[in-house]
Write an enzyme that holds these catalytic residues in place. Structure first.
Site: not given
Length: 353
Positions: A63, A88, A152
């Site tokens: 991770d 993403s 994001y």
């Protein structure tokens, strides 16, 4: 290290098992670079097609938040890092904004600092044109103010600002603000507009728009993104250090409804249809790709959206894409993460149980 840029180097690719990474790694290898991957492989159940198409390189399955699990000196032998790992897209980033900040922002900056301290010279960060957010109808260059409208997008802006402060002789961060990606991949995604609309058309005959289609979006094929990563990896520091580049062609900005029309023209028997609850999309931006074109005059995008639709259609036909596959969770990132949490594979903090 003092590599001769343009010659083969040892490079660490984070997110190498993702949508873009699986296209990037073979291209790096074809250029002679020695590639090591770093990926926790959250999407190991999401391979589309033959698993033999996945990159075959030594892999750190850690991770990104767990830098302390690296062996001492693990980063010292790398000339460059191509950093694609992270949550993403906007829907996945919205799932838990605090987690998005922890992974995409803070873990990325800690990783970059560790790479710098280990002597890594080039750090290419996979940023996003989502930085511009509600940018309006005027095409924007890299000097335009950031205006992210999602966690994001905000995480990408925060990393750019932090990495810019780390720039120094011997450490050259570069920021690739990728446009919205499309194209076939062994880790395919249907939560991207061109891939999504083409799949709707192929499986139902309807090019289904869930927005009003009036927002602008710059678009770019994953192979052109990969080529941009390679170009900035191989460039001398004075050409790229501390620079941000929009990764798309200035001509590849589209209204979403125009993308839908292209899909309808390329997929036989399909028509553009609006969902009953279609809505205006606050994400609206056009960008210019002229800065990258000037810095790399030998580079030119090889794909257009129309060519990408044709590629995707051929892949969907070859592999017999079904509506159940398309609407299922395997190839939509946020849906797959939710399923892994529901199945007890992941904790809510996206760590494996």
């Amino acid at each position: 290290m003092d590599p001769e840029w343009g010659q083969p180097v040892k490079v660490l690719v984070t997110g190498h098992l993702g949508y873009i990474g699986t296209a990037l790694v073979p291209m790096l290898q074809a250029r002679g670079h020695e590639v090591i991957g770093w990926d926790s492989d959250l999407f190991r159940r999401c391979t589309y097609g033959d698993p033999a198409g996945l990159p075959k390189v030594p892999t750190l399955e850690i991770d990104l938040r767990d830098l302390d699990q690296l062996q001492p000196g693990a980063l010292a032998d790398f000339d460059g890092v191509l950093h694609l790992a992270g949550l993403s897209n906007d829907p996945l980033g919205d799932l838990d904004p605090g987690l998005t900040d922890a992974i995409n922002h803070h873990a990325s900056v800690a990783f970059a600092r560790a790479a710098r301290d280990a002597g890594v010279e080039r750090f290419v960060f996979s940023s996003s044109c989502s930085n511009y957010g509600a940018g309006g109808d005027t095409p924007l260059d890299e000097s335009a103010p950031s205006n992210p409208v999602t966690p994001y997008g905000a995480s990408k802006v925060a990393v750019e600002l932090a990495l810019a402060e780390l720039t120094r002789p011997g450490f050259s961060p570069v920021f690739l603000r990728n446009a919205t990606a499309y194209g076939a991949s062994v880790r395919l995604r249907f939560d991207l507009v061109v891939n999504n609309l083409t799949a709707w058309a192929f499986t139902t005959g309807k090019v289904l728009l869930k927005s009003d289609g009036r927002s602008w979006r710059p678009l770019v094929h994953i192979e052109d993104i990969a080529r941009a990563f390679i170009a900035t990896l191989e460039a001398p520091a004075e050409q790229v250090a501390g620079e941000a580049f929009n990764i798309t062609s200035s001509s590849e900005n589209y209204l979403i409804r125009d993308v839908a029309e292209i899909v309808a023209e390329e997929v036989p028997g399909s028509t553009v249809t609006f969902a009953d609850d279609h809505f205006p999309d606050v994400r609206n931006y056009r960008v210019l790709g002229d800065k990258f074109a000037a810095a790399f005059p030998e580079f030119a995008p090889r794909w257009t959206v129309r060519e990408g639709v044709r590629e995707l259609l051929a892949v969907y036909q070859e592999r017999g894409l079904t509506l159940d596959q398309f609407e299922g969770p395997a190839f939509r990132r946020v849906d797959h993460i939710r399923q892994l949490i529901d199945d007890g594979v992941l904790l809510a903090n996206l760590r494996h149980r």
